[in-house]
Design an enzyme around this catalytic site. Structure first.
Site, short mmCIF file in Angstrom:
data_model
loop_
_atom_site.label_atom_id
_atom_site.label_comp_id
_atom_site.label_asym_id
_atom_site.label_seq_id
_atom_site.Cartn_x
_atom_site.Cartn_y
_atom_site.Cartn_z
N ARG A 55 0.84 -1.22 0.00
CA ARG A 55 0.00 0.00 0.00
C ARG A 55 0.87 1.26 0.00
O ARG A 55 0.54 2.26 -0.62
CB ARG A 55 -0.98 0.00 1.19
CG ARG A 55 -0.31 0.02 2.54
CD ARG A 55 -1.31 0.13 3.67
NE ARG A 55 -0.66 -0.18 4.94
CZ ARG A 55 -0.88 0.47 6.08
NH1 ARG A 55 -1.72 1.47 6.12
NH2 ARG A 55 -0.25 0.13 7.19
N GLU A 92 -18.67 3.51 0.01
CA GLU A 92 -17.88 2.76 -0.98
C GLU A 92 -18.62 2.55 -2.29
O GLU A 92 -18.01 2.45 -3.36
CB GLU A 92 -17.44 1.42 -0.39
CG GLU A 92 -16.47 1.55 0.78
CD GLU A 92 -17.16 1.89 2.10
OE1 GLU A 92 -18.41 1.77 2.18
OE2 GLU A 92 -16.46 2.27 3.06
N PHE A 142 -14.35 -3.75 1.64
CA PHE A 142 -15.44 -2.85 1.23
C PHE A 142 -15.48 -2.69 -0.29
O PHE A 142 -16.55 -2.47 -0.86
CB PHE A 142 -15.30 -1.51 1.93
CG PHE A 142 -15.05 -1.67 3.41
CD1 PHE A 142 -15.86 -2.52 4.17
CD2 PHE A 142 -14.00 -1.03 4.05
CE1 PHE A 142 -15.62 -2.71 5.52
CE2 PHE A 142 -13.76 -1.21 5.39
CZ PHE A 142 -14.57 -2.06 6.14
N HIS A 195 -5.32 -3.53 2.49
CA HIS A 195 -5.74 -4.29 3.68
C HIS A 195 -6.46 -5.58 3.30
O HIS A 195 -7.46 -5.95 3.90
CB HIS A 195 -6.57 -3.42 4.61
CG HIS A 195 -5.81 -2.28 5.20
ND1 HIS A 195 -5.32 -1.24 4.43
CD2 HIS A 195 -5.42 -2.01 6.47
CE1 HIS A 195 -4.67 -0.38 5.20
NE2 HIS A 195 -4.71 -0.82 6.44
N ASP A 220 -7.41 -5.81 13.61
CA ASP A 220 -8.81 -5.42 13.38
C ASP A 220 -9.75 -6.62 13.24
O ASP A 220 -10.96 -6.49 13.41
CB ASP A 220 -8.92 -4.52 12.13
CG ASP A 220 -8.64 -3.06 12.46
OD1 ASP A 220 -8.48 -2.76 13.66
OD2 ASP A 220 -8.57 -2.24 11.53
#
Lengths: 303, 260
Positions: free
Chosen positions: A5, A52, A77, A103, A111
């Protein structure tokens, strides 16, 4: 060491002076790293908020207007929440949008399961015309993104949260390509994204034990390098896949599909086995699900 | 065009819609007939094809869209009767493989976001032109519409002109019974939009409402009160004609009514 990322964020700043580039986010710019672009080109960074579906629709409108569009949110998402928008607007409208989902997988770590998308390869792979990529390090992330910029049609680029070792320097990448490390005959490990470096570690340690395997980086998941999969199946003994994804519909399934059609042979799959993820440090979570060099080595040593 | 010419054009387009759906033996006449007056004004009076763009968010009204495209020469008129057939390019819902269509649609609630994206592209490039977006009143039950409404407000997309085809009916009944879609004006105003309410079958009112958006500094929505099935007596305000083709007898009666 760099996360894919972060490499994505760097890439965006490197191409940012192109006025056609527009980057979209859905309130995750600091996490997806599009904030690096935002800092330098705020007028071309669109943040639609926590929305989203709107993210993908807006991205499609920009792409259909000729813009070079990168849209980002978490894989969960993008592939989950916005599936219909990705299918019916981005793909069925033949847009050139680049869906850069960060992610992905259980690498998310702390998470936990709600944010650990282990289905996105499967979900994106079944969408007609969608191309799917999953880079294994920073260099390949940038090379793949620069290919995507000029590639027609919708693209899904699967990116991860945590730092990975640099594997590449100036190798060539292309749509439908792969990279094979080694020419051993004892077996092949097919990996993608974060599991490539794990497979390479296993390869090194197995070598010390006199077992010579190949590692194939399937950075282009769709289209996938069928020729290389078949070549390795013919030339090497044992076939193993490893992925930070469900073994249902991931590269394990994809490799199996290719071989069923072209060169039937047993494939052993390492991945998330029809279960949800787990909170914890990502390295611990990888251990919990067997995404480790030890687990790969075990596949070759057990017999 | 004069108002009379626009009304006549809309009547001919209604005939195309009914004939198309009759030949296809399926399709959505009710909503196609309710939005066609607005679309007639757009395609034959107000839209500049070089500058403006149109998004049919309520994609099931493809017959209205295809009829308009044929009437401006984007697709051959004789192709209309191939709608929904296996060897035709005229899919049941709009595909942007069809000449004149910018974006595919059909899965409801998504067109306004795409219109916003197109509007943002124009804003970034300093280009002229409006993005027109046709929404259904049932369609705005989809949450994404309101996500897009916020985005348009945030970026002051005053080049967006959305219509709500407010015919009051959806598949399962009236929009009030199914979801309670009320206070539309207040809802859009609360989201920061410039709102107008008009009779969606009054050509002059449609023209004026579009002209009124020229100096707007906000995204624009025109809530157009319409009659589902407008123009065909037995279809008007009948929820059963949302997605059903007329039989031969009904077809003949409809065409006769629309010939007057």
């Amino acid at each position: 060491m760099i996360s894919t990322r972060k490499a994505y964020g760097e890439f965006l700043t490197e191409i940012g002076d192109n006025p056609d580039v527009v980057v979209l986010d859905a309130d995750l710019a600091a996490a997806t790293k599009t904030d690096m672009f935002k800092k330098e080109y705020p007028e071309r960074h669109i943040d639609v908020g926590i929305a989203e579906q709107d993210l993908v629709g807006t991205a499609v409108g920009l792409a259909l207007s000729g813009k070079t569009v990168f849209a980002s949110t978490f894989a969960m998402f993008m592939a989950g929440r916005a599936y219909d928008q990705v299918r019916n607007m981005a793909a069925y409208s033949h847009s050139n949008v680049n869906l850069c989902a960060t992610h992905a997988g259980v690498m998310v770590g702390e998470d936990g399961p709600t944010h650990q998308c282990i289905e996105d390869i499967a979900i994106m792979n079944v969408i007609p015309t969608m191309k799917v990529f999953c880079p294994a390090d920073g260099v390949s992330t940038k090379k793949i993104l620069s290919i995507c910029m000029n590639e027609d049609g919708p693209k899904y680029i699967r990116l991860g949260r945590s730092d990975l070792p640099e594997l590449y320097t100036d190798e060539e990448f292309h749509v439908g390509g792969s990279h094979t490390c080694g020419d051993g005959k004892d077996g092949t490990v097919f990996a993608t994204g974060s599991t490539v470096s794990i497979a390479l570690e296993a390869q090194n340690e197995l070598k010390e034990k006199g077992i010579n395997i190949r590692v194939v980086d399937l950075y282009s998941i769709k289209p996938v390098d069928k020729e290389e999969i078949v070549r390795c199946a013919k030339e090497t003994e044992k076939l193993v896949t490893i992925e930070d994804h469900s073994i249902i519909g991931g590269i394990g399934s994809i490799v199996s599909d290719v071989l069923t059609e072209l060169y039937p042979k047993k494939v052993e799959k390492i991945g998330i086995n029809d279960t949800f993820g787990k909170s914890g440090k990502w390295t611990e979570v990888y251990k919990y699900f067997g995404l480790t060099k030890e687990n790969i080595m075990y596949k070759f040593i057990q017999e | 065009m004069t108002i009379e010419e626009l009304e006549n054009r809309a009547r001919l387009l209604r005939k195309d819609i009914v004939e198309m759906i009759y030949n296809a033996k399926s399709g959505h006449p009710g909503g196609s007939l309710s939005c066609i007056d607005i679309m007639t004004v757009l395609f034959h009076e107000k839209m500049n094809m070089d500058e403006d763009r149109f998004v049919l968010s309520k994609g099931h009204c493809a017959p209205a869209y295809y009829a308009c495209l044929a009437s401006i020469g984007k697709i051959p008129h004789e192709d209309l009767n191939t709608l929904r057939k296996i060897d035709s390019y005229l899919e049941g819902h709009p595909s942007n493989k069809i000449n004149g269509i910018d974006v595919s649609s059909g899965s409801l609630g998504q067109g306004l976001s795409v219109a916003n994206g197109m509007a943002l592209a124009k804003q970034l490039d300093g280009e002229r032109g409006k993005i027109y977006c046709m929404l259904g009143d049932g369609e705005i039950e989809e949450g994404q519409i309101w996500e897009a409404a916020m985005t348009a407000n945030k970026y002051s997309l005053n080049n967006v002109v959305a219509f709500v085809d407010y015919n009051g009916l959806q598949i399962d009944g009236s929009i009030m019974d199914v979801k309670g879609v009320n206070n539309l004006k207040e809802k859009f105003e609360a989201f920061g939009w410039n709102v107008q309410e008009i009779n969606g079958h009054d050509m002059q009112a449609i023209i004026d409402a579009i002209d009124n958006t020229n100096d707007s500094d906000k995204p624009n929505v025109i809530i157009a009160k319409t009659i589902k099935g407008k123009g065909v007596s037995f279809m008007e305000n009948q929820v059963g004609w949302h997605g059903k083709a007329p039989n031969e007898e009904e077809y003949k009666q409809a065409m006769e009514e629309l010939s007057k």
